[in-house]
Design a protein around this motif. Structure first.
Motif, PDB file in Angstrom:
ATOM      1  N   GLY A   1       0.780  -1.226   0.000  1.00 19.19           N
ATOM      2  CA  GLY A   1       0.000   0.000   0.000  1.00 19.19           C
ATOM      3  C   GLY A   1       0.810   1.274   0.000  1.00 19.19           C
ATOM      4  N   GLN A   2       2.122   1.184  -0.237  1.00 21.14           N
ATOM      5  CA  GLN A   2       2.953   2.385  -0.248  1.00 21.14           C
ATOM      6  C   GLN A   2       2.646   3.218  -1.490  1.00 21.14           C
ATOM      7  OE1 GLN A   2       6.880   0.664  -0.080  1.00 21.14           O
ATOM      8  NE2 GLN A   2       7.036   1.091   2.103  1.00 21.14           N
ATOM      9  N   PRO A   3       2.310   4.493  -1.325  1.00 23.99           N
ATOM     10  CA  PRO A   3       2.047   5.315  -2.496  1.00 23.99           C
ATOM     11  C   PRO A   3       3.343   5.730  -3.189  1.00 23.99           C
ATOM     12  CG  PRO A   3       1.870   6.641  -0.521  1.00 23.99           C
ATOM     13  CD  PRO A   3       2.118   5.235  -0.057  1.00 23.99           C
ATOM     14  N   VAL A   4       3.290   5.756  -4.498  1.00 28.50           N
ATOM     15  CA  VAL A   4       4.414   6.250  -5.278  1.00 28.50           C
ATOM     16  C   VAL A   4       4.281   7.756  -5.392  1.00 28.50           C
ATOM     17  CG1 VAL A   4       5.563   6.187  -7.506  1.00 28.50           C
ATOM     18  CG2 VAL A   4       4.587   4.103  -6.559  1.00 28.50           C
ATOM     19  N   ALA A   5       5.338   8.489  -5.031  1.00 23.15           N
ATOM     20  CA  ALA A   5       5.271   9.947  -4.999  1.00 23.15           C
ATOM     21  C   ALA A   5       4.974  10.509  -6.377  1.00 23.15           C
ATOM     22  CB  ALA A   5       6.595  10.509  -4.478  1.00 23.15           C
ATOM     23  N   GLN A   6       4.191  11.565  -6.401  1.00 25.02           N
ATOM     24  CA  GLN A   6       3.892  12.245  -7.648  1.00 25.02           C
ATOM     25  C   GLN A   6       5.126  12.977  -8.149  1.00 25.02           C
ATOM     26  OE1 GLN A   6       0.519  14.790  -7.144  1.00 25.02           O
ATOM     27  NE2 GLN A   6      -0.910  13.112  -6.838  1.00 25.02           N
ATOM     28  N   ALA A   7       5.150  13.212  -9.448  1.00 23.89           N
ATOM     29  CA  ALA A   7       6.251  13.933 -10.071  1.00 23.89           C
ATOM     30  C   ALA A   7       5.681  15.149 -10.784  1.00 23.89           C
ATOM     31  CB  ALA A   7       7.001  13.033 -11.049  1.00 23.89           C
ATOM     32  N   SER A   8       5.375  16.185 -10.020  1.00 23.36           N
ATOM     33  CA  SER A   8       4.863  17.403 -10.641  1.00 23.36           C
ATOM     34  C   SER A   8       5.979  18.097 -11.399  1.00 23.36           C
ATOM     35  CB  SER A   8       4.303  18.344  -9.571  1.00 23.36           C
ATOM     36  OG  SER A   8       5.345  18.890  -8.781  1.00 23.36           O
ATOM     37  N   LEU A   9       5.614  18.944 -12.346  1.00 20.63           N
ATOM     38  CA  LEU A   9       6.604  19.674 -13.128  1.00 20.63           C
ATOM     39  C   LEU A   9       7.455  20.563 -12.220  1.00 20.63           C
ATOM     40  CD1 LEU A   9       7.842  20.453 -15.833  1.00 20.63           C
ATOM     41  CD2 LEU A   9       6.016  22.158 -16.099  1.00 20.63           C
ATOM     42  N   ARG A  10       6.820  21.173 -11.223  1.00 21.53           N
ATOM     43  CA  ARG A  10       7.578  22.035 -10.304  1.00 21.53           C
ATOM     44  C   ARG A  10       8.608  21.229  -9.530  1.00 21.53           C
ATOM     45  NH1 ARG A  10       7.244  23.372  -4.961  1.00 21.53           N
ATOM     46  NH2 ARG A  10       8.004  25.463  -4.383  1.00 21.53           N
TER      47      ARG A  10
END
Length: 450
Positions: A10-19
């Motif tokens: 259940g570990q979420p994969v971190a988002q990769a925002s453009l910022r």
């Protein structure tokens, strides 16, 4: 690409925002010491292991393609990964942020070198760094040779390349073409000798990544003939327009125009990394055009080794010195002339890298695991070892036998210390250069320079 995923347990994969990505690429531009190996390792640690933006296999697939391209592989890898994560502008931003800090720093250091280079402290600094640079170049030949020269055929190509450039003064581009032809023929007659199979085992990722092994190819990463045609047209405009302006302003034989043309060719011949193209840059910038002296070239390499960013950024130093001393904008605008020359040379040096990645990456994404054209480049890599050895001997002659006089025993002593640190103690090039630089400051302060 902003959608999140759930990993193991259940570990979420971190988002990769453009910022987030832009901040990372900017940070990388300031801390990317250690040459391409260190820079690639840093990207792997951050993007694959810690942030989990890409899986191991997707990262290595991108890296394999960039290793086959002419140009700085670490900068191209940053461009590729930025493009894969955030489309074309993400790739352009990643590639630019990787090199801009190094460019600005080298311009500043080149100006200080020309203006204050005769100050005893500064003179001592560069005096002591030069022997360390010689050792670092020998280490590059040793390191690359250990990885590339896997059999007698590749050893023979390296020896022939060394003999061609050392004894016969054969131009570097002809050596590259000859080696590539030997590799193509070798692939037919003795394919096992020219295989580039490293037999690396890809470890399983600790958790799924944002772009994982089986993640469908994003829409922007799918190959399109129309998109490729547009990119080729844009690249032609971005190259031709400044070249036409330069030709109209200063003529084809003008220093700035010749720099633009020369470094365009250099950008297309940098198989094997920056050390491979340095002999070509030396032949043109020092011998053919006289933009700078042999010792200034060594000083520029020392600065390139001591600053973040790709080592090929030494071309910014070469251009700045050539533009400044050549008074390309007149004697009253020396600094502006140097800065203009450095910016133009970087434009023509890195433009092909962006085009190779943005144009070829969609094809590579569509054919993961099917790269079968490595034999000629394996032979080129072998030839590069011989060429780098020639470069190391050239540097050693000018450093240890200045002006053809007797040996400089102090420089030889510094080189011996640097060799012990690099080869036996495992110090990095940056650590060794910093220590020798500190010794040089002490020598300059005490007035003990030869």
């Amino acid at each position: 690409m902003d959608s999140s995923r759930t990993g193991a347990a259940g570990q979420p994969v971190a988002q990769a925002s453009l910022r987030q990505a832009l901040l990372f690429w900017l940070k990388l531009g300031f801390i990317s010491f250690g040459g391409p190996a260190g820079q690639i390792a840093l990207m792997h640690e951050e993007l694959v292991t810690r942030r989990r933006w890409l899986s191991e296999r997707r990262f290595l697939h991108a890296l394999n393609y960039c290793m086959l391209l002419p140009g700085p592989e670490a900068q191209q890898l940053a461009t590729y990964l930025g493009w894969l994560l955030h489309r074309t502008w993400g790739g352009v931003a990643a590639g630019l942020l990787f090199i801009v800090p190094s460019l600005l720093l080298l311009i500043l250091l080149a100006w200080a070198y020309l203006v204050f280079g005769q100050v005893p402290l500064v003179a001592g600094l560069f005096y002591a760094i030069k022997p360390a640079v010689v050792v670092v170049v020998f280490q590059a030949a040793w390191r690359i040779g250990g990885r590339v020269l896997r059999n007698r055929w590749l050893w023979a190509i390296a020896a022939l390349a060394f003999a061609a450039i050392f004894f016969l003064r054969v131009p570097f581009p002809l050596i590259v073409l000859g080696a590539a032809l030997a590799g193509a023929l070798g692939a037919l007659w003795c394919p096992a000798a020219f295989s580039n199979d490293s037999s690396e085992t890809v470890a399983a990722a600790a958790a799924p990544a944002l772009i994982d092994d089986n993640t469908p190819t994003p829409e922007h990463a799918r190959f399109s003939r129309l998109r490729l045609a547009r990119l080729i047209l844009l690249g032609a405009v971005l190259w031709c327009l400044p070249m036409l302006v330069l030709t109209a302003a200063v003529g084809w034989d003008g220093t700035l125009t010749q720099m633009a043309w020369f470094f365009t060719k250099a950008a297309l011949l940098t198989f094997g990394g920056a050390y491979a193209v340095l002999p070509y840059v030396y032949q043109g910038a020092v011998v053919q055009f006289g933009w700078l002296s042999p010792l200034q070239m060594i000083d520029g390499l020392a600065l390139g080794e001591s600053t973040p960013g790709p080592l090929i950024m030494v071309v910014a130093f070469v251009a700045f010195v050539g533009g400044y001393l050549g008074q390309v904008l007149g004697p009253d605008q020396l600094l502006a002339g140097g800065v203009l020359a450095a910016l133009l040379v970087c434009w023509f040096t890195f433009l092909p890298s962006f085009l190779f990645v943005l144009g070829g990456a969609p094809l590579i994404e569509a054919t993961r695991g099917e790269l079968g054209f490595s034999a000629p480049l394996t032979a080129v890599s072998a030839a590069v070892v011989g060429v780098i050895l020639n470069l190391a001997l050239f540097f050693a002659w000018h450093v240890f036998m200045p002006q053809g006089h007797g040996p400089d025993w102090l420089a030889l002593g510094l080189a011996a210390v640097a060799a012990v640190l690099v080869f036996w103690r495992g110090w990095t090039a940056l650590q060794t250069l910093l220590l020798c630089g500190a010794a040089g400051l002490l020598l300059g302060w005490a007035g003990w320079l030869p």
